[in-house]
Design a protein around this motif. Structure first.
Motif, mmCIF file in Angstrom:
data_model
loop_
_atom_site.group_PDB
_atom_site.id
_atom_site.type_symbol
_atom_site.label_atom_id
_atom_site.label_comp_id
_atom_site.label_asym_id
_atom_site.label_seq_id
_atom_site.Cartn_x
_atom_site.Cartn_y
_atom_site.Cartn_z
ATOM 1 N N ARG A 1 -5.721 0.199 -1.044
ATOM 2 C CA ARG A 1 -6.699 -0.722 -0.460
ATOM 3 C C ARG A 1 -7.956 0.014 -0.006
ATOM 4 N N THR A 2 -7.862 1.334 0.181
ATOM 5 C CA THR A 2 -9.014 2.097 0.662
ATOM 6 C C THR A 2 -9.726 2.855 -0.446
ATOM 7 N N HIS B 1 0.819 -1.209 0.000
ATOM 8 C CA HIS B 1 0.000 0.000 0.000
ATOM 9 C C HIS B 1 0.857 1.265 0.000
ATOM 10 N N GLN C 1 -1.990 7.552 -1.928
ATOM 11 C CA GLN C 1 -3.088 7.083 -1.085
ATOM 12 C C GLN C 1 -3.010 5.571 -1.002
ATOM 13 N N ASP C 2 -3.503 5.026 0.079
ATOM 14 C CA ASP C 2 -3.532 3.584 0.262
ATOM 15 C C ASP C 2 -4.498 2.990 -0.766
#
Length: 117
Positions: free
Chosen positions: A102-103, A84, A99-100
């Motif tokens: 995964r989100t 990430h 930005q991550d």
């Protein structure tokens, strides 16, 4: 000072933090993180990394970047199977994510339907 996600890197003092925890990197590990975080969101090719981090235009070993990247990911707590922070774009290079991933919301796959007769 560069700050992306919860990673901060200070090139002047050659110090780095993940959240409030200071991370100790070797010289090359720090240079690799700096080369990526200073261009966060951009794809950085392996050739650029060899030039900028190892100061060479030839490959000393095809695994040099991978080995150092593994150490960096471990120290940052970035899972190589689901990264990430630093992602690999196969055949193109590496990217420090702003930005991550995964989100981020998933984009639905567009489906085409057959026309009705």
């Amino acid at each position: 000072m560069y700050e992306v996600q919860d990673v901060r890197v200070d090139p002047a003092s050659r110090r780095a933090w993940r959240g409030t925890e200071e991370i100790t990197f070797s010289r090359k590990e720090f240079d690799l993180v700096l080369a990526l975080i200073s261009r966060a969101g951009e794809l950085v090719s392996r050739e650029e990394l060899m030039r900028d981090v190892w100061n060479t235009t030839f490959w000393t070993s095809s695994k040099t970047i991978d080995v150092h990247l593994g150490w960096v990911r471990r120290k940052l707590g970035d899972d190589s199977r689901r990264p990430h922070l630093i992602t690999t774009v196969r055949g193109r290079g590496l990217r420090f994510e702003t930005q991550d991933p995964r989100t981020l919301p998933q984009t639905p796959i567009a489906r085409t339907s057959s026309p009705t007769p």
